[in-house]
Design a protein around this motif. Structure first.
Motif, mmCIF file in Angstrom:
data_model
loop_
_atom_site.group_PDB
_atom_site.id
_atom_site.type_symbol
_atom_site.label_atom_id
_atom_site.label_comp_id
_atom_site.label_asym_id
_atom_site.label_seq_id
_atom_site.Cartn_x
_atom_site.Cartn_y
_atom_site.Cartn_z
ATOM 1 N N ILE A 5 0.858 -1.187 0.000
ATOM 2 C CA ILE A 5 0.000 0.000 0.000
ATOM 3 C C ILE A 5 0.892 1.234 0.000
ATOM 4 N N VAL A 6 0.625 2.137 -0.921
ATOM 5 C CA VAL A 6 1.381 3.380 -1.027
ATOM 6 C C VAL A 6 0.389 4.537 -0.972
ATOM 7 N N GLU A 7 0.687 5.540 -0.153
ATOM 8 C CA GLU A 7 -0.111 6.757 -0.101
ATOM 9 C C GLU A 7 0.715 7.879 -0.697
ATOM 10 N N LEU A 8 0.104 8.678 -1.559
ATOM 11 C CA LEU A 8 0.842 9.756 -2.202
ATOM 12 C C LEU A 8 -0.081 10.877 -2.627
ATOM 13 N N ILE A 9 0.535 12.018 -2.842
ATOM 14 C CA ILE A 9 -0.134 13.154 -3.463
ATOM 15 C C ILE A 9 0.540 13.335 -4.811
ATOM 16 N N ILE A 10 -0.272 13.359 -5.862
ATOM 17 C CA ILE A 10 0.241 13.424 -7.219
ATOM 18 C C ILE A 10 -0.717 14.258 -8.059
ATOM 19 N N GLU A 12 -2.993 15.041 -11.197
ATOM 20 C CA GLU A 12 -3.744 14.186 -12.108
ATOM 21 C C GLU A 12 -2.998 14.050 -13.433
ATOM 22 N N LEU A 13 -2.348 15.122 -13.878
ATOM 23 C CA LEU A 13 -1.584 15.082 -15.120
ATOM 24 C C LEU A 13 -0.372 14.166 -14.999
ATOM 25 N N ASP A 14 0.354 14.220 -13.879
ATOM 26 C CA ASP A 14 1.493 13.316 -13.695
ATOM 27 C C ASP A 14 1.050 11.859 -13.748
ATOM 28 N N LEU A 15 -0.050 11.540 -13.093
ATOM 29 C CA LEU A 15 -0.567 10.172 -13.104
ATOM 30 C C LEU A 15 -0.912 9.752 -14.535
ATOM 31 N N PHE A 16 -1.571 10.631 -15.271
ATOM 32 C CA PHE A 16 -1.917 10.346 -16.674
ATOM 33 C C PHE A 16 -0.654 10.065 -17.486
ATOM 34 N N LEU A 17 0.362 10.919 -17.345
ATOM 35 C CA LEU A 17 1.595 10.779 -18.132
ATOM 36 C C LEU A 17 2.338 9.491 -17.803
ATOM 37 N N ILE A 18 2.403 9.141 -16.536
ATOM 38 C CA ILE A 18 3.051 7.889 -16.141
ATOM 39 C C ILE A 18 2.339 6.714 -16.804
ATOM 40 N N ASP A 19 1.021 6.691 -16.698
ATOM 41 C CA ASP A 19 0.248 5.594 -17.296
ATOM 42 C C ASP A 19 0.390 5.571 -18.815
ATOM 43 N N GLY A 49 12.093 3.619 -14.301
ATOM 44 C CA GLY A 49 11.619 2.814 -13.182
ATOM 45 C C GLY A 49 11.271 3.669 -11.978
ATOM 46 N N LYS A 50 12.086 4.694 -11.713
ATOM 47 C CA LYS A 50 11.780 5.612 -10.611
ATOM 48 C C LYS A 50 10.498 6.385 -10.878
ATOM 49 N N VAL A 51 10.311 6.847 -12.113
ATOM 50 C CA VAL A 51 9.097 7.594 -12.445
ATOM 51 C C VAL A 51 7.867 6.709 -12.247
ATOM 52 N N GLU A 52 7.950 5.456 -12.667
ATOM 53 C CA GLU A 52 6.804 4.549 -12.601
ATOM 54 C C GLU A 52 6.607 3.935 -11.216
ATOM 55 N N ASN A 53 7.527 4.189 -10.292
ATOM 56 C CA ASN A 53 7.427 3.686 -8.930
ATOM 57 C C ASN A 53 6.777 4.762 -8.066
ATOM 58 N N ASN A 57 9.531 10.203 -5.786
ATOM 59 C CA ASN A 57 9.009 11.522 -6.166
ATOM 60 C C ASN A 57 9.428 11.925 -7.578
ATOM 61 N N THR A 58 10.160 11.080 -8.289
ATOM 62 C CA THR A 58 10.639 11.398 -9.630
ATOM 63 C C THR A 58 9.464 11.438 -10.607
ATOM 64 N N LYS A 59 9.388 12.517 -11.384
ATOM 65 C CA LYS A 59 8.304 12.685 -12.371
ATOM 66 C C LYS A 59 8.892 13.194 -13.681
ATOM 67 N N TYR A 60 8.113 13.070 -14.737
ATOM 68 C CA TYR A 60 8.508 13.641 -16.022
ATOM 69 C C TYR A 60 8.316 15.153 -15.983
ATOM 70 N N ASN A 61 9.203 15.890 -16.659
ATOM 71 C CA ASN A 61 8.993 17.315 -16.885
ATOM 72 C C ASN A 61 8.905 17.513 -18.398
#
Length: 140
Positions: A5-10, A12-19, A49-53, A57-61
């Motif tokens: 179980i992971v709790e996070l604040i992200i 909506e756009l970051d989640l879309f881009l990762i997926d 792998g870090k972005v998709e984990n 906190n690693t995200k695409y820019n």
């Protein structure tokens, strides 16, 4: 990682881009692994792998989206971005990671991506929570 179980604040756009980038990796012929995409983008093997984990906190820019689009041989950024403006800014998510290997991308019988997580709880942050989140990030 199965059942973690992971709790996070992200956003909506970051989640879309990762997926979306994960889906594009999985649909590529031949398949493009996280390591291969990271290398094609010019980064260390573990970057994607870090972005998709979701524990990271690693995200695409914007620059990294550009590099991913090139690495995936896309003709347009429209292949990565949503068709319309998303409704929400920041989301609180509680997710259950349901895959042992985050790198693999599988598809169901309708050719839809089988996500490597299940959302257990989701809510949109209100203005006060967003302000607190933004201020907390400035002080780190």
């Amino acid at each position: 990682m199965e059942g973690k179980i992971v709790e996070l604040i992200i956003s909506e756009l970051d989640l879309f881009l990762i997926d979306k980038i994960r889906e594009l990796r999985g649909r590529a012929q031949p398949y493009i692994s996280q390591v291969e995409l990271s290398q094609r983008m010019g980064f260390a093997d573990g970057y994607v792998g870090k972005v998709e984990n979701f524990s990271s906190n690693t995200k695409y820019n914007l620059r990294k989206l550009h590099l991913a689009a090139k690495a995936l041989n896309l003709d347009s950024y429209q292949s990565i971005l949503p068709d319309k403006i998303l409704s929400n800014d920041l989301l609180y998510l509680k997710i259950e990671v349901n895959r042992k290997r985050n790198d693999t991308v599988d598809f169901d019988k309708n050719n839809q991506v089988i996500k490597n997580y299940k959302i257990v709880e989701m809510r949109v942050l209100n203005e006060a929570e967003i302000k607190d989140f933004n201020n907390r990030r400035k002080t780190k």
